[in-house]
Scaffold this active site. Structure first.
Site, PDB file in Angstrom:
ATOM      1  N   HIS A   1       0.830  -1.208   0.000  1.00 36.21           N
ATOM      2  CA  HIS A   1       0.000   0.000   0.000  1.00 36.21           C
ATOM      3  C   HIS A   1       0.863   1.257   0.000  1.00 36.21           C
ATOM      4  O   HIS A   1       0.582   2.226  -0.703  1.00 36.21           O
ATOM      5  CB  HIS A   1      -0.934  -0.037   1.219  1.00 36.21           C
ATOM      6  CG  HIS A   1      -1.665   1.242   1.451  1.00 36.21           C
ATOM      7  ND1 HIS A   1      -1.320   2.125   2.439  1.00 36.21           N
ATOM      8  CD2 HIS A   1      -2.722   1.800   0.798  1.00 36.21           C
ATOM      9  CE1 HIS A   1      -2.141   3.165   2.389  1.00 36.21           C
ATOM     10  NE2 HIS A   1      -2.994   2.994   1.414  1.00 36.21           N
TER      11      HIS A   1
ATOM     12  N   GLU B   1       2.046   1.807  -3.387  1.00 41.09           N
ATOM     13  CA  GLU B   1       0.976   2.383  -4.223  1.00 41.09           C
ATOM     14  C   GLU B   1       0.998   3.917  -4.111  1.00 41.09           C
ATOM     15  O   GLU B   1       0.908   4.632  -5.105  1.00 41.09           O
ATOM     16  CB  GLU B   1      -0.377   1.813  -3.778  1.00 41.09           C
ATOM     17  CG  GLU B   1      -1.572   2.387  -4.516  1.00 41.09           C
ATOM     18  CD  GLU B   1      -2.723   2.686  -3.565  1.00 41.09           C
ATOM     19  OE1 GLU B   1      -3.169   3.850  -3.532  1.00 41.09           O
ATOM     20  OE2 GLU B   1      -3.178   1.768  -2.856  1.00 41.09           O
ATOM     21  N   HIS B   2       1.127   4.413  -2.875  1.00 44.33           N
ATOM     22  CA  HIS B   2       1.203   5.874  -2.703  1.00 44.33           C
ATOM     23  C   HIS B   2       2.434   6.449  -3.412  1.00 44.33           C
ATOM     24  O   HIS B   2       2.367   7.492  -4.052  1.00 44.33           O
ATOM     25  CB  HIS B   2       1.289   6.219  -1.217  1.00 44.33           C
ATOM     26  CG  HIS B   2      -0.041   6.270  -0.526  1.00 44.33           C
ATOM     27  ND1 HIS B   2      -0.517   7.391   0.107  1.00 44.33           N
ATOM     28  CD2 HIS B   2      -1.003   5.328  -0.377  1.00 44.33           C
ATOM     29  CE1 HIS B   2      -1.712   7.145   0.629  1.00 44.33           C
ATOM     30  NE2 HIS B   2      -2.025   5.890   0.353  1.00 44.33           N
TER      31      HIS B   2
ATOM     32  N   GLU C   1      -3.741   8.356   7.098  1.00 48.22           N
ATOM     33  CA  GLU C   1      -4.799   7.532   6.501  1.00 48.22           C
ATOM     34  C   GLU C   1      -5.212   6.426   7.472  1.00 48.22           C
ATOM     35  O   GLU C   1      -6.387   6.132   7.651  1.00 48.22           O
ATOM     36  CB  GLU C   1      -4.310   6.927   5.177  1.00 48.22           C
ATOM     37  CG  GLU C   1      -5.350   6.042   4.500  1.00 48.22           C
ATOM     38  CD  GLU C   1      -4.880   5.432   3.183  1.00 48.22           C
ATOM     39  OE1 GLU C   1      -3.722   5.690   2.779  1.00 48.22           O
ATOM     40  OE2 GLU C   1      -5.676   4.704   2.568  1.00 48.22           O
TER      41      GLU C   1
END
Lengths: 438, 458
Positions: free
Chosen positions: B69, B72-73, B149
Site C-alpha cells: 500500500h 501504491e502511494h 490515513e
C-alpha cells in the site's frame, strides 16, 4: 481496500453540482395531469431502467421536529398497501429490483432500478406504487425504526468526523433549518410520534411537490405509463413552502469539541452557493483549482503533497436550494493541528486575494471540459443529473451549455466572485479531536 | 454478490462507465509476459484503463506489513521522465480522473478518460511500471500521509479497529492476519530500501494485467499496449510460498475495549474459495448461502433478526469467493436497543443451525438467483466495475472467464448443497468471534470557545 485519496468519496457530491456540455443525452420532458414534472432519457443497450421520484421533503422541512423527514422516508418501504415489510422486500428481491429511499437537506427521494422485462418490471412498479402512495406507518414498524435511528445517532457520537459535521452545520447555519442533522437529534427523535410522520407524509409526498427522472431502455409511451402507475392516487397537494433565506454568519468563530481520537477533524467555511446562483461557474471553476480537483488542487498540494500533514485535505461547494456550504477540511494527528490549519488557511486566503494563475485556470478548464463526457457516461449518472435538473429547476439545456460556461470563466471573474462571496471574516471553524482544546 | 457490495462499496463515487454485454473479452499476451484484456462498450465515448499488479498484503511478511500500500502511494512520486506530481497533472490536463487501490491480493491503478486519451494513460503507466524514482524526502512525507490515513480509517473507527484485531485473532500464520494498510509500528519503520526492493521485485510486465473497457477497438488497444508496455523488460519473479493457514482447533474469542457508543460483534468461519476449493461448487454454494442470509432486504437476517425478533439493528454477511487464499465467511452485527452481543450471537448461530438442519425453501433460492441475474445486467451499466472484475480475477490467478461463468454456476446450486456447506464449514472449530465492548467516551470536553449567540443575522 485502501484508495490513494479520499476525494473519490467526494465525487458523488460533486456529481450533484453542475457540470456538462456537447454530446448530451436527449431529454424528454412532460408534466402529468397532477402537476408532476417528468424528465426522461432513453438509453439503449441494457434491458434496465432507473427511476427517481424526488420530493421537496428533506430535513429542511422538519420544523421543530428534527428528524421527522428522515424517519418518514425510512418507514416508506415497511408495511404498505396490502403487504407487510417482509412481503415488500421479498417482492422486490424476487424480481431482482433495487429500491432505496433517502433523504437530504432539500429532498426526500425514492429510487428504483429494475429490469425492463415486463413481468419483472410490473412487480417492481406495483410495489413502488404501494410504497409511495399507501405506506401504513404501523406502530410496530414505527417503534422499531425509531429505535434504530436513535442507535444510529449514538453511533455518530463515536466518530469524530460525523460529530464535526453536526457541529459545523449548527455553526454555519445557526437556527436556519439547514442547521440541524438530517436524521435529527436524540432529543427530538425520541419525541416523534407515528402521527407526526403521517402528517409529514401527507403534506410533502404529493404530486405537485414531486419531480420524476426516468432513464433506461424504454419507449416514451412506456415511460409515461410507468410514471402514471407509480404516481396513481397520489393526491395533487401543493408544492412545499418557500424556505427561509440563509443568513450569513456575522463574525468568524471557532468551536472545539473533545473526542477520544488520534486525529483532529477540522472544518472551516460558511454558507455560500445555491443552484441557479449567477456566480455559480466562477466559484465552481475557482474551487476546482483551490481544493476541488484531487491531488493537483492547491490545498491538497500544500497540506498533503508538500508537507504530509493529512490524508484528505480539500475544499468544496455543496450547492442546495438555499445557500449550501463552502467547506474547507482536513484531518490531522492531534498535536499538529495548528500547523496544518495554518497551511490550509494561508492557501485559502491567498487564493481569495489573488485568484488562480492563467496557467492554473487553463489546466482546470482542460480537466473539466476534457472530462465532461465521463460525467454522463452511464444510466445511473444520467438519472442523477435528470433528478438534479428537475428538482432545482435548471434549464433543459443545462448539460448542453455547461462546457461553454466553464470556458468563459476568466481569472478576473474568479477573483471577483470569491472576494464578493467567500469571506474569511465570516468563517466558522470547528475542531473535533483529542487535542481540540489545545 | 454480497461481497461485491463489500469490496466495491468502498469505491462508490469513483468514475464509472457503461458497457454493453454483447461484446466478448479480447485477451492478448505480449512477449514480455504482460497480459492485456479489452472489453468494448460503445455507449459513450469514454475509456477506463486499469493496471493490475499481482502484489498486495497477502504477499507480505512480518515487519513490512502494508508496504504494498505504501508503494501504491509512492507510485505517484515520479520517474526520471516525469517528476513527482506530474503524472496526476498530465491526467488532469487530459480531462481524466485517476486513483489507485490496494487489497490483499492486488494493487491497481486506473484512469477514466475520453476515449482518444488512452495513449496518455499507457505512456505514463508504462513509465512508472519500471522507472519509479523515489527519494528520502518524498518517502518520509508520504509515510506520514499513510499514517494519517490509518488514523482516519482504522484507529479512530471503533468497528474497523475491532475488525483488524479480529483478523489477527482468526489467522495464526497466514497473511490474512495482517491489515492491508499495515501495522502502525511497521509503517513507522519502513525504509526506502524496503520500498525499492518491493518495487523491483514485483513491478514488472510479467506480473501485471492491463484491463481496458470502453469505446475502443481491441486490436488498436493491443497495438498501443505493444508500443508502450511491449518494450519493458520482464523480471524473474520469486516463487510464491504457499503460506497455508494452520488448521484451527477450536473456537476463538476476543473482546476489544475501545471508547465507543455501541457494542458490535463480528464472527467468521474459515471457508474455501474458488482458487483452492476441492469441489468447485462449494464456493458457489457459500455464495448462495450468503445471499440467503443477507442478499437483499427480504433475506433471512433483515427479515428475521432486524424486523422479526428485533434483536439486531444491523447484520451483514460477507464472503469473497475470489480471494487468492482461503478466507472467512464473516457476519458483522450490531445489537438492537435493549439487547446485547451475547444474545445477538446466539440468534445468529441459531440461523446458522437452521441452515445446517433444513434445506432452504425453493422460493428463497429463487429470490437469490433472481437477484444474481438482475445484478449481472446492472453491472454492465458500469465499465469500471466490469474492468475491476476482470482485473481482479486474472490477478488472483483465476481466469477472467470465471466472470462469465458466475451466473450459471450460482443458478446450478441446489438447496442440499447449501446445507452441505453449512454443515461442513460453518462449524465451531472454524469459528472466531470478537465483541466490541464500548468504553465510556470520557467527556473532558474543554469547550474553550462556544458558539456565540447572535452570530447569525436574523
Amino acid at each position: 481496500m485502501h484508495t490513494k485519496f479520499l476525494s473519490a468519496f467526494i465525487t458523488l457530491l460533486i456529481l450533484l453540482s453542475p457540470c456538462m456540455a456537447q454530446a448530451t443525452p436527449g431529454i424528454q420532458y412532460w408534466t402529468t395531469a397532477q402537476g408532476t414534472r417528468v424528465y426522461f432519457v432513453r438509453t439503449e443497450g441494457l434491458p434496465m431502467v432507473d427511476l427517481r421520484v424526488v420530493f421537496a421533503a428533506g430535513s429542511v422541512y422538519d420544523g421543530a421536529q428534527h428528524g421527522v423527514a428522515s424517519l418518514t422516508s425510512a418507514l416508506l418501504d415497511s408495511e404498505a398497501g396490502k403487504w407487510n415489510a417482509d412481503e415488500i422486500a421479498q417482492r422486490l428481491d424476487s424480481v431482482g429490483a433495487v429500491m432505496e429511499t433517502s433523504v437530504s437537506k432539500d429532498t426526500g427521494s425514492l429510487y428504483l432500478r429494475s429490469l425492463t422485462d415486463p413481468d419483472k418490471l410490473n412487480v417492481a412498479v406495483e410495489t413502488l406504487h404501494a410504497i409511495l402512495t399507501q405506506p401504513l406507518f404501523t406502530a410496530q414498524d414505527f417503534e422499531r425504526q425509531k429505535r434504530q435511528v436513535l442507535l444510529g445517532l449514538q453511533e455518530k457520537e463515536e466518530s469524530p468526523g460525523d460529530l464535526a459535521e453536526v457541529i459545523y452545520a449548527k455553526a454555519i447555519y445557526g437556527d436556519h433549518p439547514y442547521g440541524h442533522p438530517t436524521d435529527g437529534e436524540i432529543g427530538t427523535v425520541s419525541k416523534l410520534t407515528r402521527n407526526d410522520l403521517i402528517k409529514f407524509y401527507q403534506r410533502y409526498y404529493v404530486a405537485a411537490n414531486a419531480v420524476v427522472a426516468v432513464v433506461g431502455d424504454l419507449a416514451r409511451a412506456d415511460a409515461e405509463t410507468i410514471v402514471e402507475r407509480v404516481l396513481a392516487g397520489l393526491p395533487q397537494g401543493a408544492p412545499a413552502e418557500t424556505l427561509p433565506t440563509v443568513a450569513e454568519p456575522l463574525a468568524a468563530n471557532t468551536v472545539k469539541r473533545f473526542s477520544p481520537s488520534t486525529q483532529t477533524h477540522v472544518l472551516v467555511g460558511e454558507p455560500v452557493l445555491s443552484f441557479n446562483d449567477p456566480d455559480y461557474f466562477p466559484l465552481y471553476v475557482g474551487n476546482h483549482i483551490l481544493g476541488g480537483s484531487g491531488l493537483v488542487a492547491r490545498i491538497t498540494q500544500e497540506v498533503r503533497e508538500k508537507r504530509g500533514l493529512s490524508y484528505s485535505a480539500n475544499s468544496h461547494f455543496f450547492p442546495r436550494a438555499g445557500k449550501g456550504p463552502f467547506t474547507i477540511r482536513l484531518q490531522t494527528r492531534n498535536g499538529q493541528t495548528d500547523r496544518a490549519m495554518k497551511v490550509m488557511m494561508e492557501t485559502t486566503n491567498k487564493f481569495i486575494a489573488e485568484g488562480p494563475t492563467d496557467k492554473e485556470l487553463e489546466a482546470a478548464k482542460q480537466n473539466i471540459v476534457g472530462g465532461f463526457v465521463l460525467r454522463i457516461d452511464n444510466n445511473r449518472k444520467i438519472a442523477e443529473y435528470m433528478a438534479t435538473i428537475g428538482f432545482y429547476g435548471l434549464p433543459l439545456d443545462y448539460l448542453n451549455t455547461f462546457t461553454a460556461k466553464v470556458q468563459s470563466v476568466t481569472v478576473a471573474d474568479i477573483v471577483k466572485a470569491f472576494k464578493a462571496r467567500v469571506d474569511p471574516a465570516r468563517f466558522q471553524t470547528v475542531l473535533v479531536g483529542g487535542a481540540a482544546g489545545q | 454478490m454480497k461481497i461485491s457490495v463489500k469490496i466495491f462499496g468502498l469505491m462508490l463515487g469513483l468514475p464509472l462507465l457503461a458497457i454493453a454485454g454483447q461484446f466478448e473479452v479480447s485477451e492478448f499476451k505480449l512477449n514480455n509476459g504482460l497480459k492485456v484484456l479489452v472489453k468494448e462498450d460503445h455507449r459513450a465515448p469514454v475509456v477506463v484503463s486499469q493496471v493490475w499488479y499481482k502484489i498486495g498484503s497477502s504477499y507480505e511478511h512480518d515487519g513490512i506489513t502494508g508496504i504494498s500500500h505504501m508503494l501504491e502511494h509512492m507510485m505517484f512520486k515520479g520517474t526520471e521522465q516525469h517528476p513527482a506530481g506530474e503524472f496526476s497533472r498530465i491526467i488532469a490536463a487530459n480531462g481524466g480522473s485517476e486513483n489507485a487501490f490496494t487489497g490483499e491480493d492486488f494493487t491497481a491503478y486506473f484512469q477514466s478518460l475520453e476515449k482518444s486519451r488512452l495513449e496518455v494513460s499507457f505512456k505514463l503507466e508504462a513509465d512508472r511500471m519500471r522507472y519509479l524514482k523515489v527519494d528520502e524526502g518524498e518517502f518520509a512525507k508520504e509515510r506520514d500521509v499513510v499514517l494519517e490515513e490509518r488514523r482516519l480509517r482504522t484507529e479512530d473507527q471503533p468497528r474497523d479497529k475491532t475488525m483488524e484485531l479480529f483478523m489477527a485473532l482468526a489467522f495464526s500464520n497466514g497473511p490474512h492476519k495482517n491489515p492491508v494498510i499495515g501495522w502502525p509500528e511497521d509503517i513507522k519503520e519502513y525504509t526506502l530500501s524496503d520500498l525499492q526492493k518491493w518495487y523491483r521485485q514485483w513491478y514488472a510486465p510479467n506480473n501485471a494485467t492491463v484491463v481496458v473497457v470502453g469505446d475502443v477497438q481491441p486490436e488498436a488497444v493491443h497495438d498501443l499496449a505493444q508500443k508502450y508496455f511491449g518494450v519493458l523488460a520482464p523480471s524473474r519473479l520469486p516463487k510464491l510460498k504457499s503460506r497455508t493457514e494452520l488448521d484451527q482447533t477450536g473456537l476463538r474469542r476476543m473482546i476489544v475495549k475501545r471508547p465507543a457508543k455501541l457494542p458490535f460483534l463480528v464472527m467468521g468461519y474459515k471457508v474455501p474459495v474458488l482458487k483452492d476449493a476441492v469441489k468447485e461448487w462449494e464456493p458457489y454454494a457459500l455464495e448462495v448461502l450468503t445471499g440467503i442470509l443477507d442478499g437483499g432486504n427480504g433475506a433471512r437476517l433483515p427479515s428475521r433478526l432486524v424486523r422479526g425478533k428485533q434483536i439486531a439493528a444491523e447484520a451483514n454477511v460477507g464472503y469473497n469467493l475470489y480471494s487468492r487464499l482461503s478466507t472467512l465467511l464473516m457476519i458483522e452485527a450490531v445489537p438492537a436497543q435493549d439487547h446485547d452481543t451475547v444474545a445477538l450471537e446466539q440468534a445468529l448461530r441459531e440461523e446458522i443451525r437452521q441452515l445446517q438442519e433444513k434445506p432452504v425453501a425453493p422460493e428463497e433460492l429463487a429470490q437469490v438467483k433472481a437477484q444474481v441475474v438482475a445484478h449481472k445486467v446492472y453491472e454492465q451499466d458500469s465499465g469500471f466495475y466490469q474492468a475491476m472484475q476482470l482485473g481482479m480475477l486474472e490477478t488472483v490467478g483465476l481466469s477472467w472467464s470465471k466472470v462469465e461463468e458466475y451466473v450459471d454456476k450460482v443458478k446450478a446450486v441446489t438447496p442440499e448443497q447449501v446445507r452441505i456447506v453449512a454443515r461442513k464449514y460453518l462449524v465451531e472449530d472454524r469459528l472466531s468471534i470478537a465483541y466490541l465492548d464500548p468504553l465510556p467516551i470520557t467527556d473532558d470536553t474543554t469547550t474553550a470557545e462556544t458558539l456565540l449567540e447572535n452570530t447569525h443575522a436574523h
